[in-house]
Design an enzyme around this catalytic site. Sequence first.
Site, PDB file in Angstrom:
ATOM      1  CG  PHE A  52      -1.874   1.064   1.376  1.00  0.00           C
ATOM      2  CD1 PHE A  52      -3.121   0.961   0.772  1.00  0.00           C
ATOM      3  CD2 PHE A  52      -1.584   2.201   2.111  1.00  0.00           C
ATOM      4  CE1 PHE A  52      -4.055   1.986   0.891  1.00  0.00           C
ATOM      5  CE2 PHE A  52      -2.509   3.231   2.237  1.00  0.00           C
ATOM      6  CZ  PHE A  52      -3.746   3.122   1.624  1.00  0.00           C
ATOM      7  CG  LEU A  63      -0.850   7.754   1.526  1.00  0.00           C
ATOM      8  CD1 LEU A  63      -1.594   8.426   0.377  1.00  0.00           C
ATOM      9  CD2 LEU A  63      -1.815   7.599   2.720  1.00  0.00           C
ATOM     10  CD  GLU A  68       4.532  11.046  -3.118  1.00  0.00           C
ATOM     11  OE1 GLU A  68       4.938  12.236  -3.189  1.00  0.00           O
ATOM     12  OE2 GLU A  68       3.714  10.548  -3.892  1.00  0.00           O
ATOM     13  CB  ALA A  77       3.155  13.162   0.984  1.00  0.00           C
ATOM     14  CG  ASP A 113     -11.315   5.084   8.546  1.00  0.00           C
ATOM     15  OD1 ASP A 113     -10.495   5.759   9.199  1.00  0.00           O
ATOM     16  OD2 ASP A 113     -12.308   5.570   7.975  1.00  0.00           O
ATOM     17  N   GLY A 114      -9.807   0.806   8.249  1.00  0.00           N
ATOM     18  CA  GLY A 114      -9.800  -0.630   8.560  1.00  0.00           C
ATOM     19  C   GLY A 114      -8.416  -1.098   8.958  1.00  0.00           C
ATOM     20  NE  ARG A 120      16.706 -12.331  38.963  1.00  0.00           N
ATOM     21  CZ  ARG A 120      18.003 -12.575  39.062  1.00  0.00           C
ATOM     22  NH1 ARG A 120      18.476 -13.789  38.841  1.00  0.00           N
ATOM     23  NH2 ARG A 120      18.841 -11.599  39.366  1.00  0.00           N
ATOM     24  CD  GLU A 158      -2.033   0.475   8.483  1.00  0.00           C
ATOM     25  OE1 GLU A 158      -3.252   0.599   8.644  1.00  0.00           O
ATOM     26  OE2 GLU A 158      -1.497  -0.543   8.015  1.00  0.00           O
TER      27      GLU A 158
HETATM   28  C1  LIG Z   1       8.200   0.856   9.486  1.00  0.00           C
HETATM   29  C2  LIG Z   1       7.289   1.728   8.683  1.00  0.00           C
HETATM   30  C3  LIG Z   1       6.411   1.154   7.773  1.00  0.00           C
HETATM   31  C4  LIG Z   1       5.576   1.959   7.000  1.00  0.00           C
HETATM   32  N1  LIG Z   1       4.764   1.384   6.065  1.00  0.00           N
HETATM   33  C5  LIG Z   1       4.060   2.182   5.203  1.00  0.00           C
HETATM   34  C6  LIG Z   1       3.338   1.628   4.092  1.00  0.00           C
HETATM   35  O1  LIG Z   1       3.288   0.412   3.916  1.00  0.00           O
HETATM   36  N2  LIG Z   1       2.703   2.476   3.241  1.00  0.00           N
HETATM   37  C7  LIG Z   1       2.733   3.839   3.400  1.00  0.00           C
HETATM   38  O2  LIG Z   1       2.146   4.540   2.578  1.00  0.00           O
HETATM   39  N3  LIG Z   1       3.410   4.393   4.445  1.00  0.00           N
HETATM   40  C8  LIG Z   1       4.074   3.604   5.330  1.00  0.00           C
HETATM   41  N4  LIG Z   1       4.785   4.163   6.380  1.00  0.00           N
HETATM   42  C9  LIG Z   1       4.781   5.608   6.541  1.00  0.00           C
HETATM   43  C10 LIG Z   1       4.042   6.066   7.812  1.00  0.00           C
HETATM   44  O3  LIG Z   1       2.671   5.963   7.642  1.00  0.00           O
HETATM   45  C11 LIG Z   1       4.540   7.501   8.106  1.00  0.00           C
HETATM   46  O4  LIG Z   1       5.863   7.377   8.619  1.00  0.00           O
HETATM   47  C12 LIG Z   1       3.666   8.225   9.099  1.00  0.00           C
HETATM   48  O5  LIG Z   1       2.424   8.519   8.516  1.00  0.00           O
HETATM   49  C13 LIG Z   1       4.291   9.532   9.605  1.00  0.00           C
HETATM   50  O6  LIG Z   1       4.833  10.289   8.555  1.00  0.00           O
HETATM   51  P1  LIG Z   1       6.350  10.832   8.680  1.00  0.00           P
HETATM   52  O7  LIG Z   1       7.199   9.697   9.083  1.00  0.00           O
HETATM   53  O8  LIG Z   1       6.666  11.539   7.421  1.00  0.00           O
HETATM   54  O9  LIG Z   1       6.320  11.855   9.884  1.00  0.00           O
HETATM   55  P2  LIG Z   1       5.942  13.421   9.813  1.00  0.00           P
HETATM   56  O10 LIG Z   1       4.677  13.616   9.063  1.00  0.00           O
HETATM   57  O11 LIG Z   1       7.121  14.189   9.390  1.00  0.00           O
HETATM   58  O12 LIG Z   1       5.649  13.730  11.340  1.00  0.00           O
HETATM   59  C14 LIG Z   1       6.685  13.827  12.331  1.00  0.00           C
HETATM   60  C15 LIG Z   1       6.024  14.063  13.686  1.00  0.00           C
HETATM   61  O13 LIG Z   1       5.264  15.281  13.659  1.00  0.00           O
HETATM   62  C16 LIG Z   1       3.917  15.023  14.003  1.00  0.00           C
HETATM   63  N5  LIG Z   1       3.042  15.891  13.227  1.00  0.00           N
HETATM   64  C17 LIG Z   1       3.036  16.097  11.885  1.00  0.00           C
HETATM   65  N6  LIG Z   1       2.054  16.954  11.542  1.00  0.00           N
HETATM   66  C18 LIG Z   1       1.424  17.301  12.690  1.00  0.00           C
HETATM   67  C19 LIG Z   1       0.322  18.147  12.990  1.00  0.00           C
HETATM   68  N7  LIG Z   1      -0.343  18.808  12.058  1.00  0.00           N
HETATM   69  N8  LIG Z   1      -0.037  18.278  14.288  1.00  0.00           N
HETATM   70  C20 LIG Z   1       0.615  17.589  15.258  1.00  0.00           C
HETATM   71  N9  LIG Z   1       1.671  16.768  15.020  1.00  0.00           N
HETATM   72  C21 LIG Z   1       2.062  16.639  13.759  1.00  0.00           C
HETATM   73  C22 LIG Z   1       3.685  13.553  13.666  1.00  0.00           C
HETATM   74  O14 LIG Z   1       2.586  13.007  14.396  1.00  0.00           O
HETATM   75  C23 LIG Z   1       5.024  12.966  14.056  1.00  0.00           C
HETATM   76  O15 LIG Z   1       5.061  12.744  15.449  1.00  0.00           O
HETATM   77  C24 LIG Z   1       5.589   3.362   7.182  1.00  0.00           C
HETATM   78  C25 LIG Z   1       6.470   3.927   8.120  1.00  0.00           C
HETATM   79  C26 LIG Z   1       7.314   3.142   8.855  1.00  0.00           C
HETATM   80  C27 LIG Z   1       8.263   3.797   9.824  1.00  0.00           C
END
Ligand SMILES: Cc1cc2nc3c(=O)[nH]c(=O)nc-3n(C[C@H](O)[C@H](O)[C@H](O)COP(=O)(O)OP(=O)(O)OC[C@H]3O[C@@H](n4cnc5c(N)ncnc54)[C@H](O)[C@@H]3O)c2cc1C
Length: 378
Positions: free
Chosen positions: A122, A124, A126, A129, A239-240, A267, A362
């Site tokens: 999946f 999404l 970048e 993003a 959501d799911g 222990r 997620e």
């Molecule tokens: C091991 C792993 C597996 C993953 N698998 C997938 C996958 O299969 N498919 C996919 O599409 N993605 C995947 N992801 C991506 C994952 O969903 C994102 O890492 C996550 O959504 C957070 O984005 P970011 O890491 O860019 O953090 P950022 O968006 O840069 O955020 C950094 C911090 O700031 C906070 N923050 C950001 N904006 C706000 C706001 N407006 N208000 C308050 N706090 C904020 C966040 O909560 C976070 O604590 C994966 C990530 C990891 C680490």
Amino acid sequence: MAFILTEEQKLIQALAREFAEKEVEPIAIKVDLDGIYPDETMKKLAQIDLTAIPYPCEYGGGGADYVSYALVIEEISKVCASTGVVLACHTLAQSPILQFGTPEQKAKFLPMLTSYNMLGGFALTEAGAGTDAGAVATTAVLDGDHYVINGTKSWITNGDRAGIVVLMARTGTGEGTKGISAFIVEKSVSPFTVGKHEDKMGVRGSHTTELIFKNCRVPKENLLGKIGEGFKVAMASLDGGRIGIAAQALGIAQACLDESIRYSKERKQFGRPLASNQAIQWMIADMAKDVMASRMLVYNAASLKDNGMPFSMEAAVAKLFCSETAMKHSIKAIQIHGGYGYVRGSKVERLLRDAKITEIYEGTSEVQRMVISANLLR
Ligand SMILES: Cc1cc2nc3c(=O)[nH]c(=O)nc-3n(C[C@H](O)[C@H](O)[C@H](O)COP(=O)(O)OP(=O)(O)OC[C@H]3O[C@@H](n4cnc5c(N)ncnc54)[C@H](O)[C@@H]3O)c2cc1C
């Protein structure tokens, strides 16, 4: 309100527990430490119909409900959270095809995934993003009978092995979230390359990679849902998906409790078991309280989904509570194990590293709070 499992749910839970103990637990340390993708385990899960639990039998799915799916993820994650997330993301990739796919798309792609002939991904996120998923910059431009896709996806679970990826790309039909569309990308037909492999702190047996799309030509009939509705497709799927990650965190938290009970009874210090100290008893009681609450939240969200009722907020509550429970109590579990819990290869050390990611993927905990408050304050 008591949540009583049906006979079928109990059978699936027992099947998953037995499988987890016999097939998954013995290799879990190696899967984690060496970062080994659990391919053989996934093949065996497919043989017992557990790679597509909540999807209809007509597409090769397990024909069970979402509560059963949560039970399986919980049982697998109790012994190996890496395998838990591989299965959860494989299941996540199937969900938008079932929900938004045309009859032809469902008939063509779902059997490939439900049978585990192909692994699903999946895509999404970048580099620019993450939390702001509407900032997707990957483009899909119509050229004759194909969409031409250009861009790089980051952090994609199952990325290096996925044969089918549900991908969100900008089709330029609107600003922000409105300009995004969803596509089914079949790697053998529309080749893309795998970029950087992430060397992660936890869930190391699940592979997380970049996916690079360079003039990747996807047949136009692989548009999933309507043009410009890709963000809706992604959010509905997540959501799911969040119920799956909540179940993963629940499994981790239950393992923390089980390990803490076992070790504190074994222990001895000061000539008596650790468990005879009130300080330890209270940590265990607090763990049990949060694990029990987590379980009800997961089953409740899954049950709402099964009954066709709104469940978005409940899934966010479940994911938020379960992931924070797993994090909080994996630290306590190490405390109860003392120095023996702090070494590489100890189960509670792995549980702590695995717990952390459940607060991030997620949708981070901050995102779950946004979803919950948006539901309450609208
Ligand atoms: C091991 C792993 C597996 C993953 N698998 C997938 C996958 O299969 N498919 C996919 O599409 N993605 C995947 N992801 C991506 C994952 O969903 C994102 O890492 C996550 O959504 C957070 O984005 P970011 O890491 O860019 O953090 P950022 O968006 O840069 O955020 C950094 C911090 O700031 C906070 N923050 C950001 N904006 C706000 C706001 N407006 N208000 C308050 N706090 C904020 C966040 O909560 C976070 O604590 C994966 C990530 C990891 C680490």
